[in-house]
Design an enzyme around this catalytic site. Structure first.
Site, mmCIF file in Angstrom:
data_model
loop_
_atom_site.group_PDB
_atom_site.id
_atom_site.type_symbol
_atom_site.label_atom_id
_atom_site.label_comp_id
_atom_site.label_asym_id
_atom_site.label_seq_id
_atom_site.Cartn_x
_atom_site.Cartn_y
_atom_site.Cartn_z
ATOM 1 N N ARG A 187 -28.627 24.285 -21.990
ATOM 2 C CA ARG A 187 -28.826 25.174 -23.145
ATOM 3 C C ARG A 187 -27.470 25.583 -23.684
ATOM 4 O O ARG A 187 -26.425 25.224 -23.128
ATOM 5 C CB ARG A 187 -29.590 26.427 -22.706
ATOM 6 C CG ARG A 187 -28.908 27.146 -21.540
ATOM 7 C CD ARG A 187 -29.555 28.464 -21.200
ATOM 8 N NE ARG A 187 -29.109 29.011 -19.927
ATOM 9 C CZ ARG A 187 -27.959 29.646 -19.733
ATOM 10 N NH1 ARG A 187 -27.120 29.799 -20.729
ATOM 11 N NH2 ARG A 187 -27.643 30.112 -18.532
ATOM 12 N N GLU A 229 -23.735 24.289 0.695
ATOM 13 C CA GLU A 229 -22.505 23.695 0.180
ATOM 14 C C GLU A 229 -21.306 24.388 0.811
ATOM 15 O O GLU A 229 -21.360 25.589 1.112
ATOM 16 C CB GLU A 229 -22.411 23.841 -1.344
ATOM 17 C CG GLU A 229 -23.265 22.876 -2.120
ATOM 18 C CD GLU A 229 -23.048 22.979 -3.610
ATOM 19 O OE1 GLU A 229 -23.399 22.027 -4.319
ATOM 20 O OE2 GLU A 229 -22.533 24.020 -4.080
ATOM 21 N N HIS A 243 -21.567 37.160 -9.195
ATOM 22 C CA HIS A 243 -21.857 35.870 -9.832
ATOM 23 C C HIS A 243 -22.218 36.005 -11.309
ATOM 24 O O HIS A 243 -22.711 35.045 -11.913
ATOM 25 C CB HIS A 243 -22.974 35.129 -9.082
ATOM 26 C CG HIS A 243 -22.705 34.940 -7.621
ATOM 27 N ND1 HIS A 243 -21.720 34.095 -7.151
ATOM 28 C CD2 HIS A 243 -23.270 35.501 -6.521
ATOM 29 C CE1 HIS A 243 -21.703 34.131 -5.826
ATOM 30 N NE2 HIS A 243 -22.623 34.984 -5.423
#
Length: 444
Positions: free
Chosen positions: A300, A200, A235
């Site tokens: 979730r 990406e 991250h």
């Protein structure tokens, strides 16, 4: 509504679900490893069953042991929390095949969104914006190398089965690509048993904005506004806040619409979070809103769900239980309101000065901050934090009428924390909060 629920997890999320069950008059069932025999979630639950073993693999990730606990307890439903089995389609099927409700989305939705390439393709087909990239199934190294030149640099190599930053590499130029690809594949294989990757375009200055969505079995789907989780380390989120600052209402609405569109595209049920990369308009631009692109969907409840609860006044765990029981969503979109601003930080047993190595030991002294903050904790004073599990001790959440007020309360709350017995990241969090505020106020 259910009369008895088993929580297939531990720590603060197990405690959070147990407390929601208590408020709703539902019997809560805990499970535990040998090391967690006296843990807080075990002490608070109405019933508790041993799973055996010490490590997560031998206990909380032991399907047969959990299924045995479900049968012994007579639980009607299972809440997976987050982590462990929360996004495991096989576990969800194993539960439902025994006539027990899985408090989460259908297994098919988990599978689609667990495959980053399949999710990206489906979102593009559904009109949800995605970044320029390459996501061919089973692409070879040579195909990925050729595609990289077309995608353009910088780009991100991302594990198809990934999560938590594993199997991800930023590549700034063609000369770095081969080495980065090999490293990403190797890490993805070790972490997920799957070395597939996709490419990406990488947005170096993009913000991480995610939207809380909910859907029921009656065709209803809504969003509960967005959160900003841009402050991260490797991250991993450090500071989470709601609503996302600096968005005009048109952009905010567009985020919500795209997230609901994503949920409907996979016939979603329950709580989910659609994550986007947001590129704000340039400072000299006359455009009101920036661009945003689909990144992934977490099927979730999120660790940072409390900030959404604080600005909406809604109990998202109670919503989960209601929807799983077959009831319609408690509110429609126009009934969901937001007020004020909230911030959350995660308190970890770790040593920032030693590369953030996890710490373990006895919590000899633990003093929570003032009453103007919310603490979601998995431990109390006198408990032991074990090295075999995630080192998060608690989440600290503050709310204010304004973002500045919420931030000031967060700084004050961190300053009031007192922890002794092991390494922790309180000073690190405090420094990050102060640096963030000073930067935004133009002091730095």
């Amino acid at each position: 509504m259910f009369s008895k629920i088993l929580i297939a997890n531990r720590g603060e999320i197990a405690v959070r679900v147990i407390r929601a069950c208590r408020e709703l008059g539902i019997t809560s069932v805990a499970v535990y490893s040998e090391l967690d025999r006296n843990a807080l979630h075990v002490r608070l639950a109405d019933e508790a069953y041993a799973l055996g073993g010490e490590t997560a693999a031998d206990s909380y990730l032991n399907t047969s042991a959990i299924l045995d606990a479900i049968e012994k307890s007579g639980a009607e439903a299972v809440h997976p929390g987050y982590g462990f089995y929360s996004e495991n389609a096989d576990f969800a099927r194993a539960i439902t095949e025994r006539g027990v409700t899985f408090i989460g989305p259908p297994p098919e939705a988990i599978e689609v969104m667990g495959d980053k390439a399949a999710a990206r393709q489906l979102m593009a087909e559904s009109g949800v914006p995605v970044l320029p990239g390459f996501d061919k199934e089973g692409a070879s190294d040579s195909e990925l190398t050729a595609a990289a030149a077309k995608v353009g640099f910088p780009l991100l190599i991302k594990a198809v089965a990934g999560g938590g930053g594993k199997g991800m590499r930023v590549v700034n130029g063609a000369e770095e690509f081969d080495e980065a690809l090999a490293a990403a594949r190797r890490e993805a294989s070790n972490a997920f048993g799957d070395d597939r990757v996709l490419l990406e375009r990488y947005l170096a200055t993009a913000r991480h904005v995610e939207v809380q969505v909910f859907a029921d079995n009656h065709g209803n789907a809504v969003h509960l506004f967005e959160r900003d989780c841009s402050v991260q380390r490797r991250h991993q989120k450090i500071i989470e806040e709601a609503p996302a600052p600096g968005l005009d209402e048109a952009t905010r609405d567009a985020f919500g619409h795209a997230a609901v569109q994503a949920a409907k595209a996979i016939d979603y049920r329950g709580a989910g979070t659609v994550e986007f990369l947001y590129a704000p308009p340039a400072a000299d631009s006359d455009v009101d809103g920036g661009q945003f692109f689909f990144m992934e969907m977490n099927t979730r409840l999120q660790v940072e769900h409390p900030v959404t609860e604080m600005i909406t006044g809604e109990d998202l765990v109670a919503w989960q239980l209601s929807v799983a029981a077959g009831e319609p969503l408690p509110k429609q979109q126009d009934q969901i309101q937001r007020h004020g601003a909230a911030m959350e930080v995660r308190l970890y047993a770790e040593n920032p000065e030693q590369g953030f190595l996890p710490s373990s030991g006895l919590l000899r002294h633990l003093r929570w901050p003032h009453a103007q903050s919310r603490v979601d904790a998995g431990y109390e004073q006198g408990d032991r934090v074990d090295e075999h599990y995630d080192p998060m001790i608690a989440k600290l959440v503050t709310w204010g009428e304004t973002r500045d007020e919420a931030a000031d309360l967060q700084v004050a709350a961190l300053d009031a924390f007192r922890i002794e017995g092991l390494g922790h990241n309180v000073d690190f969090l405090s420094a990050i909060m102060i640096k963030k505020l000073n930067f935004e106020q133009g002091i730095m």
